[in-house]
Scaffold this motif. Sequence first.
Motif, short mmCIF file in Angstrom:
data_model
loop_
_atom_site.label_atom_id
_atom_site.label_comp_id
_atom_site.label_asym_id
_atom_site.label_seq_id
_atom_site.Cartn_x
_atom_site.Cartn_y
_atom_site.Cartn_z
N THR A 1 0.85 -1.18 0.00
CA THR A 1 0.00 0.00 0.00
C THR A 1 0.89 1.24 0.00
O THR A 1 2.10 1.14 0.26
CB THR A 1 -0.90 0.04 1.25
OG1 THR A 1 -0.06 0.19 2.41
CG2 THR A 1 -1.76 -1.22 1.37
N LYS A 2 0.31 2.40 -0.24
CA LYS A 2 1.08 3.65 -0.18
C LYS A 2 1.68 3.82 1.21
O LYS A 2 2.82 4.25 1.36
CB LYS A 2 0.20 4.85 -0.51
CG LYS A 2 -0.10 5.01 -1.96
CD LYS A 2 -0.94 6.26 -2.19
CE LYS A 2 -1.26 6.41 -3.66
NZ LYS A 2 -2.08 7.59 -3.94
N GLU A 3 0.90 3.48 2.22
CA GLU A 3 1.36 3.63 3.60
C GLU A 3 2.54 2.69 3.87
O GLU A 3 3.52 3.08 4.51
CB GLU A 3 0.22 3.35 4.59
CG GLU A 3 -0.89 4.38 4.57
CD GLU A 3 -1.87 4.21 3.40
OE1 GLU A 3 -1.88 3.13 2.73
OE2 GLU A 3 -2.61 5.16 3.12
N LEU B 1 8.25 1.74 4.69
CA LEU B 1 9.48 1.03 4.31
C LEU B 1 10.56 2.02 3.91
O LEU B 1 11.72 1.90 4.33
CB LEU B 1 9.20 0.05 3.17
CG LEU B 1 10.39 -0.75 2.65
CD1 LEU B 1 11.07 -1.53 3.76
CD2 LEU B 1 9.92 -1.68 1.53
N SER B 2 10.19 3.03 3.15
CA SER B 2 11.16 4.05 2.75
C SER B 2 11.71 4.79 3.97
O SER B 2 12.91 5.06 4.07
CB SER B 2 10.49 5.02 1.79
OG SER B 2 11.45 5.90 1.24
N GLN B 3 10.84 5.10 4.91
CA GLN B 3 11.29 5.77 6.14
C GLN B 3 12.24 4.88 6.94
O GLN B 3 13.24 5.38 7.50
CB GLN B 3 10.08 6.17 7.01
CG GLN B 3 9.27 7.28 6.43
CD GLN B 3 7.93 7.49 7.16
OE1 GLN B 3 7.46 6.62 7.88
NE2 GLN B 3 7.33 8.64 6.91
N MET B 4 11.96 3.60 7.00
CA MET B 4 12.84 2.67 7.73
C MET B 4 14.21 2.58 7.06
O MET B 4 15.24 2.52 7.73
CB MET B 4 12.21 1.28 7.83
CG MET B 4 10.97 1.20 8.72
SD MET B 4 11.29 1.66 10.44
CE MET B 4 10.73 3.34 10.46
N LEU B 5 14.23 2.57 5.74
CA LEU B 5 15.51 2.53 5.02
C LEU B 5 16.29 3.82 5.25
O LEU B 5 17.52 3.78 5.45
CB LEU B 5 15.27 2.28 3.53
CG LEU B 5 14.73 0.89 3.19
CD1 LEU B 5 14.35 0.82 1.73
CD2 LEU B 5 15.69 -0.21 3.58
#
Length: 151
Positions: free
Chosen positions: A135-137, A142-146
Amino acid sequence: MSIETDIKQTTPFKSPYQRLMVNLMYTSNWVADAQTQVLKPFGLTLQQFNVLRILRGQYPNPVKVSDITERMLDKMSNASRLVDKLVAKQLVVRTECPSDRRAVDVVITEQGLALLKRLDRRQNEWDESQQCKLTKEEATYLSQMLDRMRS
């Protein structure tokens, strides 16, 4: 499918962090392979595509080769050689920097912009194919965690 299944690993990882690192490397290569298949009919490599996108982001302003190098996703890329190949394909033009004769300015051409526009449509198709997986969320998380992992 799990990373263990994909790489046919039968013994457990030593830690969740080791599993994460292997999973990141494997997934990175999987995404790169998918992107390579999109670019192949256009005669571009991932690194050349990266240079074109950097130049489009600065268009119509010129960008120094040294600045391209700093912004490349693949830090091992030789930006000068990549620019030479893109010049040969008439996708960029290179000029001597008026303020520093040792520096070289690079600008994307109209032909380069048109190629990126065509590739954007292909990229959107690939993005849409991934939307059924995350999902977008989830993609944002995931992007924030990376990002956090690299900080």
